[in-house]
Scaffold this active site. Sequence first.
Site, PDB file in Angstrom:
ATOM      1  N   CYS A  35       0.877  -1.256  -0.128  1.00  0.00           N
ATOM      2  CA  CYS A  35       0.140   0.084   0.073  1.00  0.00           C
ATOM      3  C   CYS A  35       0.984   1.277  -0.010  1.00  0.00           C
ATOM      4  O   CYS A  35       2.030   1.229   0.513  1.00  0.00           O
ATOM      5  CB  CYS A  35      -0.792  -0.060   1.064  1.00  0.00           C
ATOM      6  SG  CYS A  35      -1.860   1.491   1.325  1.00  0.00           S
ATOM      7  N   GLY A  36       0.299   2.285  -0.562  1.00  0.00           N
ATOM      8  CA  GLY A  36       1.243   3.787  -0.587  1.00  0.00           C
ATOM      9  C   GLY A  36       1.443   3.928   0.918  1.00  0.00           C
ATOM     10  O   GLY A  36       2.397   4.884   1.162  1.00  0.00           O
TER      11      GLY A  36
END
Length: 181
Positions: A35-36
């Site tokens: 995930c970012g």
Amino acid sequence: MSVYTFEAEKINGEAVSLEQYKGKVLIIVNTASKCGFTPQYSDLQKIYEQYKDQGLEILGFPSNQFGEQEPGSNSDVQSFCQINYGVTFPLFAKTDVREDSAHPLFSYLTEQAPFQGFNVSEPSGKMLNAFLSEKLPQLLEGDSIKWNFTKFLVDREGRVVKRFESTQEPNDMKADIEKLL
């Protein structure tokens, strides 16, 4: 009722009662490895190291419900967290955190600390809000978890004190943590 009412499975498969954390200040966070927001593991670990001797525990719950960003096995997750971020705080088995399949703990957390919106005056809040509005508007409905790395701060009596959305950095929690320690 408190968070101590619930049981969960640790990443190694051991079932535990959250009552074992009674008397601790807790951060309960849903996580993902792809995930970012995954780099938040680094600051969560630093916060854990800074405050664990004063009674802080961080409980990480990997979830694959948001863009399939946690596709690996529990052992893959544990290895990733240790190798890439040096995570030593407790990790739990992959867990659903929203919708009908949500673990009861996360249903409780979101009832106690409803969604207040993203801070759209900050770039990450504006970006995530726009992304969800356009691509996954159903995720913005209600008080459920909106994305990976939603963090809940819990006091020593097991009461949910505050919710920090994915876009809020772990260090944004420090003043609130210190008030509870």
